[in-house]
Design an enzyme around this catalytic site. Structure first.
Site, mmCIF file in Angstrom:
data_model
loop_
_atom_site.group_PDB
_atom_site.id
_atom_site.type_symbol
_atom_site.label_atom_id
_atom_site.label_comp_id
_atom_site.label_asym_id
_atom_site.label_seq_id
_atom_site.Cartn_x
_atom_site.Cartn_y
_atom_site.Cartn_z
ATOM 1 N N HIS A 1 53.520 108.123 -22.120
ATOM 2 C CA HIS A 1 54.759 109.281 -22.467
ATOM 3 C C HIS A 1 55.273 109.473 -21.361
ATOM 4 C CE1 HIS A 1 53.318 110.472 -26.653
ATOM 5 N NE2 HIS A 1 52.512 109.716 -26.526
ATOM 6 N N CYS B 1 52.602 114.415 -28.812
ATOM 7 C CA CYS B 1 51.539 114.900 -29.923
ATOM 8 C C CYS B 1 51.493 116.451 -29.959
ATOM 9 C CB CYS B 1 50.198 114.632 -28.989
ATOM 10 S SG CYS B 1 48.791 114.966 -29.913
ATOM 11 N N HIS C 1 50.029 102.869 -23.342
ATOM 12 C CA HIS C 1 50.929 103.854 -24.105
ATOM 13 C C HIS C 1 51.337 105.039 -23.319
ATOM 14 C CE1 HIS C 1 51.161 106.113 -28.190
ATOM 15 N NE2 HIS C 1 51.017 107.003 -27.379
ATOM 16 N N ARG D 1 55.430 107.076 -35.976
ATOM 17 C CA ARG D 1 54.600 107.873 -36.153
ATOM 18 C C ARG D 1 54.480 108.729 -35.005
ATOM 19 N NH1 ARG D 1 50.429 109.162 -32.685
ATOM 20 N NH2 ARG D 1 50.559 107.108 -31.933
ATOM 21 N N ASP D 2 54.430 108.391 -33.723
ATOM 22 C CA ASP D 2 54.248 109.176 -32.538
ATOM 23 C C ASP D 2 55.560 110.045 -32.594
ATOM 24 O OD1 ASP D 2 53.127 110.401 -30.379
ATOM 25 O OD2 ASP D 2 52.680 108.615 -29.422
ATOM 26 N N ASN E 1 57.262 109.235 -26.135
ATOM 27 C CA ASN E 1 57.122 107.833 -25.636
ATOM 28 C C ASN E 1 58.177 107.169 -24.795
ATOM 29 O OD1 ASN E 1 55.433 108.064 -28.463
ATOM 30 N ND2 ASN E 1 54.304 106.895 -26.932
HETATM 31 P P1 HMG Z 1 38.705 118.959 -39.888
HETATM 32 O O1 HMG Z 1 39.417 120.600 -40.248
HETATM 33 O O2 HMG Z 1 37.668 119.337 -38.724
HETATM 34 O O3 HMG Z 1 38.241 118.427 -41.324
HETATM 35 O O4 HMG Z 1 39.881 117.928 -39.305
HETATM 36 P P2 HMG Z 1 37.217 118.483 -42.178
HETATM 37 O O5 HMG Z 1 36.624 117.269 -42.699
HETATM 38 O O6 HMG Z 1 36.469 119.589 -42.076
HETATM 39 O O7 HMG Z 1 38.104 118.857 -43.619
HETATM 40 C C1 HMG Z 1 38.851 120.177 -43.518
HETATM 41 C C2 HMG Z 1 40.063 119.832 -44.568
HETATM 42 O O8 HMG Z 1 41.013 118.768 -44.187
HETATM 43 C C3 HMG Z 1 39.625 119.613 -46.079
HETATM 44 O O9 HMG Z 1 40.873 120.196 -46.809
HETATM 45 C C4 HMG Z 1 39.870 118.122 -45.895
HETATM 46 O O10 HMG Z 1 40.190 117.801 -47.339
HETATM 47 C C5 HMG Z 1 40.918 118.110 -45.163
HETATM 48 P P3 HMG Z 1 40.495 121.589 -47.393
HETATM 49 O O11 HMG Z 1 39.319 121.621 -48.197
HETATM 50 O O12 HMG Z 1 40.596 122.525 -46.256
HETATM 51 O O13 HMG Z 1 42.014 121.715 -48.167
HETATM 52 N N1 HMG Z 1 40.964 116.566 -44.501
HETATM 53 C C6 HMG Z 1 42.163 115.740 -44.697
HETATM 54 N N2 HMG Z 1 43.100 115.652 -45.341
HETATM 55 C C7 HMG Z 1 44.104 114.666 -45.421
HETATM 56 N N3 HMG Z 1 43.685 113.449 -44.661
HETATM 57 C C8 HMG Z 1 42.386 113.465 -43.929
HETATM 58 C C9 HMG Z 1 41.643 114.487 -44.089
HETATM 59 N N4 HMG Z 1 40.549 114.896 -43.391
HETATM 60 C C10 HMG Z 1 40.265 116.041 -43.566
HETATM 61 N N5 HMG Z 1 42.285 112.294 -43.184
HETATM 62 C C11 HMG Z 1 41.038 116.055 -38.807
HETATM 63 C C12 HMG Z 1 39.610 116.844 -38.784
HETATM 64 C C13 HMG Z 1 40.559 115.009 -37.876
HETATM 65 C C14 HMG Z 1 41.145 115.610 -40.443
HETATM 66 C C15 HMG Z 1 42.215 116.935 -38.097
HETATM 67 O O14 HMG Z 1 41.614 117.415 -36.860
HETATM 68 C C16 HMG Z 1 43.266 116.011 -38.234
HETATM 69 O O15 HMG Z 1 43.940 115.846 -39.059
HETATM 70 N N6 HMG Z 1 43.727 115.827 -37.025
HETATM 71 C C17 HMG Z 1 45.063 115.056 -36.449
HETATM 72 C C18 HMG Z 1 45.425 114.969 -35.444
HETATM 73 C C19 HMG Z 1 46.640 114.208 -35.036
HETATM 74 O O16 HMG Z 1 47.031 113.306 -35.967
HETATM 75 N N7 HMG Z 1 47.140 114.060 -33.900
HETATM 76 C C20 HMG Z 1 48.051 113.115 -33.379
HETATM 77 C C21 HMG Z 1 47.826 111.881 -33.553
HETATM 78 S S1 HMG Z 1 46.981 111.327 -32.163
HETATM 79 C C22 HMG Z 1 48.156 111.185 -30.906
HETATM 80 O O17 HMG Z 1 49.340 111.626 -31.193
HETATM 81 C C23 HMG Z 1 47.741 110.364 -29.482
HETATM 82 C C24 HMG Z 1 48.187 108.987 -29.503
HETATM 83 O O18 HMG Z 1 49.598 108.853 -29.650
HETATM 84 C C25 HMG Z 1 47.943 108.269 -28.000
HETATM 85 C C26 HMG Z 1 48.435 109.141 -26.776
HETATM 86 O O19 HMG Z 1 49.456 109.235 -26.689
HETATM 87 O O20 HMG Z 1 47.517 109.594 -26.137
HETATM 88 C C27 HMG Z 1 47.594 108.207 -30.631
HETATM 89 MG MG MG Z 2 51.092 109.212 -28.104
#
Ligand code: HMG
Ligand code: MG
Length: 302
Positions: free
Chosen positions: A209, A240, A207, A15-16, A249
């Site tokens: 990086h 990310c 966690h 995933r990450d 990581n």
């Molecule tokens: P948004 O644009 O605010 O969402 O995104 P919305 O509710 O307004 O919906 C807009 C569109 O997104 C719509 O589609 C929804 O259907 C779709 P459209 O009508 O435009 O075609 N949508 C989705 N589609 C699939 N799955 C969903 C979903 N939700 C809405 N769940 C949202 C908000 C949270 C969805 C967006 O910002 C997003 O997907 N962000 C993901 C960010 C991400 O994955 N980042 C990496 C992981 S975190 C990380 O790496 C940190 C970590 O490792 C720890 C660390 O290192 O610190 C964990």
């Molecule tokens: Mg991370």
């Protein structure tokens, strides 16, 4: 030194490690990686994310990945879920565990999930309700626990507040992410100690990086403070997409080598992990970032 006898490693490579790849990684390669990681002894392998495919295209195949992996008994395959829509995907894919994620800095939370920290908790409410209904375990992530690319240094008290909210909501474990990999041991310990005033130490995971090469030092420092769960990525893959300049990581191989040297149990086979790392790095067309993986590769080639 006051270390635990055993630690738990949470493998976040699929995933990450892969979410930031710009070229699509074939589902076959993802499935082979996850199966190799569970076969190597990991009890937790984070398998993907049910997030917007527009935001993180690489994770769009998570449903297919979940349908094709071999679900080894006793192994958990959590997926990231940001909202109810993501939870629907996780339920359809019959996931046994999910991870919800927010941040300790407002700017990163918005960049990553298009909402404030408070709004992220509003999104989690129906997710937690559904998790309870479907008997899923929920892990909670807090990002930017030491610093944020956009907001600068982050106060330990803020990390403690957000962690406390996640824990009280029902997360069984809180993973504290140095998203941009800038932290040093002293800062890491101060942050962990602040969180531990709210969340029991055995419920905290670290966690790190490795952007500035401090991960192993940070792990040693927080392990001395009672932390025994570490998120790692095979070959040191990752970063990310919404944290500019963040690298992968800490490498699973590096952490295993460290634990082996200290005689701390972890249950994961170093050679098998290194082989899985070489395989995925070949598919990605790159060298592993993990120093131990590099050393083992050179030894094998000699
Ligand atoms: P948004 O644009 O605010 O969402 O995104 P919305 O509710 O307004 O919906 C807009 C569109 O997104 C719509 O589609 C929804 O259907 C779709 P459209 O009508 O435009 O075609 N949508 C989705 N589609 C699939 N799955 C969903 C979903 N939700 C809405 N769940 C949202 C908000 C949270 C969805 C967006 O910002 C997003 O997907 N962000 C993901 C960010 C991400 O994955 N980042 C990496 C992981 S975190 C990380 O790496 C940190 C970590 O490792 C720890 C660390 O290192 O610190 C964990
Ligand atoms: Mg991370």
């Amino acid at each position: 030194m006051n270390f635990p006898q055993a630690v738990r490693l949470v493998e976040v490579g699929p995933r990450d490690g892969l979410q930031n790849e710009s070229k699509p990684v074939p589902v076959d390669a993802k499935v082979a990686l996850i199966d190799a990681l569970s076969a190597a002894g990991h009890a937790t392998v984070e398998a993907g994310s049910f997030v917007s495919p527009k935001w993180v295209p690489q994770m769009a195949s998570t449903d297919e990945v979940m349908a094709r992996i071999v679900r080894k008994p006793g192994v958990s395959y959590p997926v990231l879920v940001p909202n109810k829509q993501g939870m629907n995907g996780a339920v359809e894919a019959k996931c046994g565990e999910i991870a919800i994620f927010t941040a300790a800095s407002e700017a990163f939370c918005r960049k990553n999930t298009n909402c404030s920290i408070d709004e992220s908790f509003e999104r989690f409410a129906p997710v937690m309700e559904a998790a309870q209904k479907h008997g899923m375990k929920v892990r909670g992530y807090v990002s930017t626990v030491l610093a944020c690319t956009y907001d600068g240094k982050v106060a330990p008290a803020k990390v403690a507040e957000v962690s406390d909210r996640l824990f009280r909501m029902g997360c069984y474990e809180i993973s504290l992410g140095d998203t941009i990999g800038v932290g040093t041991p002293g800062e890491s310990v101060a942050m962990i100690d602040a969180v531990a005033e709210k969340v029991p130490r055995e419920k905290i995971a670290a966690h790190f990086h490795d952007t500035y090469g401090q991960s192993l030092a940070n792990i040693l420092a927080v392990m001395e403070r009672g932390i025994a769960v570490f998120d790692t990525a095979v070959a040191g893959l990752g970063g990310c997409p919404y944290a500019k300049g963040a690298s992968g990581n800490v490498g699973t191989e590096d952490v295993i080598y460290l634990m082996n040297g200290l005689g701390i149990r972890h249950g994961v086979d170093l050679d098998a992990i290194a082989a899985a790392g070489r395989e995925i790095c070949m598919a990605l067309g790159r060298e592993p970032a993990s120093k131990v993986a590099q050393a083992l590769k050179a030894k094998q080639a000699a």
